[in-house]
Design an enzyme around this catalytic site. Structure first.
Site, short mmCIF file in Angstrom:
data_model
loop_
_atom_site.label_atom_id
_atom_site.label_comp_id
_atom_site.label_asym_id
_atom_site.label_seq_id
_atom_site.Cartn_x
_atom_site.Cartn_y
_atom_site.Cartn_z
N HIS A 175 -130.36 -67.31 -4.55
CA HIS A 175 -130.86 -68.54 -4.70
C HIS A 175 -132.18 -69.11 -3.94
O HIS A 175 -132.37 -68.33 -2.60
CB HIS A 175 -130.68 -69.96 -5.25
CG HIS A 175 -129.39 -70.03 -5.77
ND1 HIS A 175 -129.75 -69.78 -7.33
CD2 HIS A 175 -128.08 -70.35 -5.89
CE1 HIS A 175 -128.73 -69.89 -7.67
NE2 HIS A 175 -127.85 -70.73 -7.73
N CYS A 217 -135.42 -65.91 -7.37
CA CYS A 217 -136.45 -66.37 -8.56
C CYS A 217 -138.24 -66.98 -7.85
O CYS A 217 -137.66 -67.27 -7.05
CB CYS A 217 -136.17 -68.28 -9.22
SG CYS A 217 -134.63 -67.71 -10.20
#
Length: 193
Positions: free
Chosen positions: A109, A171
């Site tokens: 993440h 991301c």
């Protein structure tokens, strides 16, 4: 009118406090889970499962450590990508992959606070060193490519003939695309490749 303003002010203040406390609670909870994982890693024994975690001894023995000095990153890498594992650490994207062989893929993440997970991965530059530590060996990679890709561009994970690489993915800040950082293996345990 004055009483209504006071009630509205108190309600807005309480709402603000709640909104501020939610991420702090999640940060505290994450810290607890990471500390439990680290404690379990330091206490690995012959038990089938280490108390306080959902990890078996075999799973804990498979934990790797990724280090990128240029961005002050040192994170655990769990062997399986699940939502629970991604909350705690970085994860291996492909099953049965081995450091130093083919394209070793790691996901994480982006994180929204501090240096958690891959929050600073986009700050890596070409030529930076990446260290992947197992219990017995250290694999050193040099960053060769940094790109923004679509979530559907999974070919970045493929092995390439004759190449031993690492690919790290997270991301973008918007969450709509992915940052892919690739490096080539240059050294294993002090031996140039």
């Amino acid at each position: 009118m004055n009483k209504t303003r006071k009630i509205l002010g108190v309600m807005l203040l309480l709402t603000g406090l709640i909104l501020v406390s939610i991420p702090l609670y999640y940060e505290w909870q994450h810290g607890r889970e990471v500390r439990a994982l680290e404690e379990a890693l330091s206490l690995i024994s012959d038990y089938e499962q280490v108390e306080g975690t959902s990890f078996t001894t075999d799973e804990l023995n498979a934990v790797l450590e990724l280090e990128i000095p240029s961005i002050e990153l040192k994170q655990k890498v769990l062997s399986e990508t699940t939502e629970e594992n991604l909350k705690l650490a970085l994860t291996q994207l492909k099953e049965n992959q081995h450091p130093g062989e083919g394209n070793f893929a790691i996901a994480g993440h982006r994180g929204y606070r501090g240096n958690r997970h891959f929050s600073r991965l986009p700050d890596v530059t070409i030529g930076d060193e990446v260290f992947l530590h197992t219990k017995e060996e250290t694999f050193v990679y040099k960053v060769t490519d940094i790109s923004i890709i679509e979530p559907t561009d999974v070919d970045v994970l493929d092995d390439r003939d004759g190449k031993h690489e690492i690919t790290m993915i997270t991301c973008t800040r918007s969450g709509k695309q992915r940052v892919a950082v690739r490096g080539e293996l240059v050294e294993t345990n002090g031996q140039k490749v």
